[in-house]
Design a protein around this motif. Sequence first.
Motif, PDB file in Angstrom:
ATOM      1  N   SER A  61       0.799  -1.226   0.000  1.00  0.00           N
ATOM      2  CA  SER A  61       0.000   0.000   0.000  1.00  0.00           C
ATOM      3  C   SER A  61       0.831   1.276   0.000  1.00  0.00           C
ATOM      4  N   VAL A  62       2.127   1.179   0.306  1.00  0.00           N
ATOM      5  CA  VAL A  62       2.965   2.385   0.352  1.00  0.00           C
ATOM      6  C   VAL A  62       4.018   2.404  -0.743  1.00  0.00           C
ATOM      7  N   LYS A  63       4.107   1.356  -1.527  1.00  0.00           N
ATOM      8  CA  LYS A  63       5.112   1.302  -2.591  1.00  0.00           C
ATOM      9  C   LYS A  63       4.913   2.460  -3.558  1.00  0.00           C
ATOM     10  N   GLY A  64       6.009   3.127  -3.887  1.00  0.00           N
ATOM     11  CA  GLY A  64       5.954   4.276  -4.780  1.00  0.00           C
ATOM     12  C   GLY A  64       5.650   5.586  -4.083  1.00  0.00           C
ATOM     13  N   ARG A  65       5.254   5.538  -2.826  1.00  0.00           N
ATOM     14  CA  ARG A  65       4.940   6.756  -2.064  1.00  0.00           C
ATOM     15  C   ARG A  65       5.890   6.963  -0.891  1.00  0.00           C
ATOM     16  N   PHE A  66       6.311   5.895  -0.247  1.00  0.00           N
ATOM     17  CA  PHE A  66       7.180   5.977   0.925  1.00  0.00           C
ATOM     18  C   PHE A  66       8.579   5.496   0.555  1.00  0.00           C
ATOM     19  N   THR A  67       9.576   6.095   1.206  1.00  0.00           N
ATOM     20  CA  THR A  67      10.960   5.677   1.018  1.00  0.00           C
ATOM     21  C   THR A  67      11.653   5.580   2.378  1.00  0.00           C
ATOM     22  N   VAL A  68      12.214   4.422   2.654  1.00  0.00           N
ATOM     23  CA  VAL A  68      12.970   4.233   3.891  1.00  0.00           C
ATOM     24  C   VAL A  68      14.449   4.357   3.559  1.00  0.00           C
ATOM     25  N   SER A  69      15.190   5.020   4.447  1.00  0.00           N
ATOM     26  CA  SER A  69      16.627   5.202   4.242  1.00  0.00           C
ATOM     27  C   SER A  69      17.312   5.234   5.606  1.00  0.00           C
ATOM     28  N   ARG A  70      18.625   5.153   5.578  1.00  0.00           N
ATOM     29  CA  ARG A  70      19.377   5.166   6.832  1.00  0.00           C
ATOM     30  C   ARG A  70      20.642   5.983   6.675  1.00  0.00           C
ATOM     31  N   ASP A  71      21.056   6.602   7.786  1.00  0.00           N
ATOM     32  CA  ASP A  71      22.308   7.328   7.850  1.00  0.00           C
ATOM     33  C   ASP A  71      23.118   6.705   8.982  1.00  0.00           C
ATOM     34  N   ASN A  72      24.043   5.852   8.638  1.00  0.00           N
ATOM     35  CA  ASN A  72      24.794   5.132   9.662  1.00  0.00           C
ATOM     36  C   ASN A  72      25.676   6.068  10.496  1.00  0.00           C
ATOM     37  N   ALA A  73      26.092   7.177   9.921  1.00  0.00           N
ATOM     38  CA  ALA A  73      26.915   8.128  10.678  1.00  0.00           C
ATOM     39  C   ALA A  73      26.110   8.807  11.783  1.00  0.00           C
ATOM     40  N   ARG A  74      24.802   8.896  11.579  1.00  0.00           N
ATOM     41  CA  ARG A  74      23.917   9.538  12.564  1.00  0.00           C
ATOM     42  C   ARG A  74      23.073   8.536  13.344  1.00  0.00           C
ATOM     43  N   ASN A  75      23.282   7.244  13.109  1.00  0.00           N
ATOM     44  CA  ASN A  75      22.486   6.207  13.787  1.00  0.00           C
ATOM     45  C   ASN A  75      20.989   6.469  13.635  1.00  0.00           C
ATOM     46  N   THR A  76      20.594   6.872  12.464  1.00  0.00           N
ATOM     47  CA  THR A  76      19.217   7.305  12.242  1.00  0.00           C
ATOM     48  C   THR A  76      18.624   6.636  11.007  1.00  0.00           C
ATOM     49  N   VAL A  77      17.388   6.225  11.144  1.00  0.00           N
ATOM     50  CA  VAL A  77      16.619   5.703  10.021  1.00  0.00           C
ATOM     51  C   VAL A  77      15.479   6.672   9.738  1.00  0.00           C
ATOM     52  N   TYR A  78      15.169   6.837   8.468  1.00  0.00           N
ATOM     53  CA  TYR A  78      14.150   7.796   8.041  1.00  0.00           C
ATOM     54  C   TYR A  78      13.032   7.092   7.285  1.00  0.00           C
ATOM     55  N   LEU A  79      11.867   7.713   7.311  1.00  0.00           N
ATOM     56  CA  LEU A  79      10.760   7.275   6.465  1.00  0.00           C
ATOM     57  C   LEU A  79      10.178   8.514   5.798  1.00  0.00           C
ATOM     58  N   GLN A  80      10.481   8.678   4.525  1.00  0.00           N
ATOM     59  CA  GLN A  80       9.921   9.779   3.753  1.00  0.00           C
ATOM     60  C   GLN A  80       8.567   9.335   3.211  1.00  0.00           C
ATOM     61  N   MET A  81       7.533  10.081   3.544  1.00  0.00           N
ATOM     62  CA  MET A  81       6.174   9.712   3.161  1.00  0.00           C
ATOM     63  C   MET A  81       5.596  10.805   2.270  1.00  0.00           C
ATOM     64  N   ASN A  82       5.333  10.454   1.036  1.00  0.00           N
ATOM     65  CA  ASN A  82       4.755  11.391   0.072  1.00  0.00           C
ATOM     66  C   ASN A  82       3.358  10.939  -0.321  1.00  0.00           C
ATOM     67  N   ASP A  83       2.608  11.858  -0.903  1.00  0.00           N
ATOM     68  CA  ASP A  83       1.250  11.558  -1.362  1.00  0.00           C
ATOM     69  C   ASP A  83       0.445  10.849  -0.268  1.00  0.00           C
ATOM     70  N   LEU A  84       0.475  11.424   0.900  1.00  0.00           N
ATOM     71  CA  LEU A  84      -0.196  10.809   2.042  1.00  0.00           C
ATOM     72  C   LEU A  84      -1.700  10.757   1.846  1.00  0.00           C
ATOM     73  N   ARG A  85      -2.295   9.705   2.361  1.00  0.00           N
ATOM     74  CA  ARG A  85      -3.734   9.449   2.242  1.00  0.00           C
ATOM     75  C   ARG A  85      -4.342   9.309   3.630  1.00  0.00           C
ATOM     76  N   PRO A  86      -5.644   9.563   3.759  1.00  0.00           N
ATOM     77  CA  PRO A  86      -6.268   9.408   5.082  1.00  0.00           C
ATOM     78  C   PRO A  86      -6.041   8.023   5.685  1.00  0.00           C
ATOM     79  N   GLU A  87      -5.962   7.004   4.852  1.00  0.00           N
ATOM     80  CA  GLU A  87      -5.751   5.656   5.387  1.00  0.00           C
ATOM     81  C   GLU A  87      -4.331   5.439   5.916  1.00  0.00           C
TER      82      GLU A  87
END
Length: 114
Positions: A61-87
Motif C-alpha cells: 500500500s505504500v510502494k511508490g509513495r514511501f521511502t525508507v533510508s538510513r544514515d549510519n553516521a547519525r544512527n538514524t533511520v528515516y521514512l519519507q512519506m509522500n502523497d499521504l492518504r487518510p488511510e
Amino acid sequence: VQLQASGGGLVQAGGSLRLSCKASGINFRISFMGWYRQAPGEQRDLVASIASGGVTNYTDSVKGRFTVSRDNARNTVYLQMNDLRPEDTAAYYCTTLWRGTRYWGQGTQVTVSS
C-alpha cells in the motif's frame, strides 16, 4: 537500547512528512531497522524495512509513495512519506531486533486529513 522517533504531525491528503528514528545502545551499522504503524483498533503492521546493507522492503500500500533510508553516521533511520492518504493515519513506530530482543520506539502520530 533507545529508539527516539520524531517527525509526525497533521497533514492534508497529498502532503508529505519525514519521520526520523535515532537509535542508541546498538551497533546501528549492522542492525535491521523497520517502521510499523498502528491505527486505533488495528494490529501493528510493517510499513517498511531496511537491512544493514541497504536492501529495502515495503508493504504494497505504500510502494511508490514511501521511502525508507538510513544514515549510519547519525544512527538514524528515516521514512519519507509522500502523497499521504487518510488511510495512512496511524501511530508510526520504529523497531529493531538486537541480540535476540525486539525494541520499539515510542511512536509518532501521523494524521492525514481529507
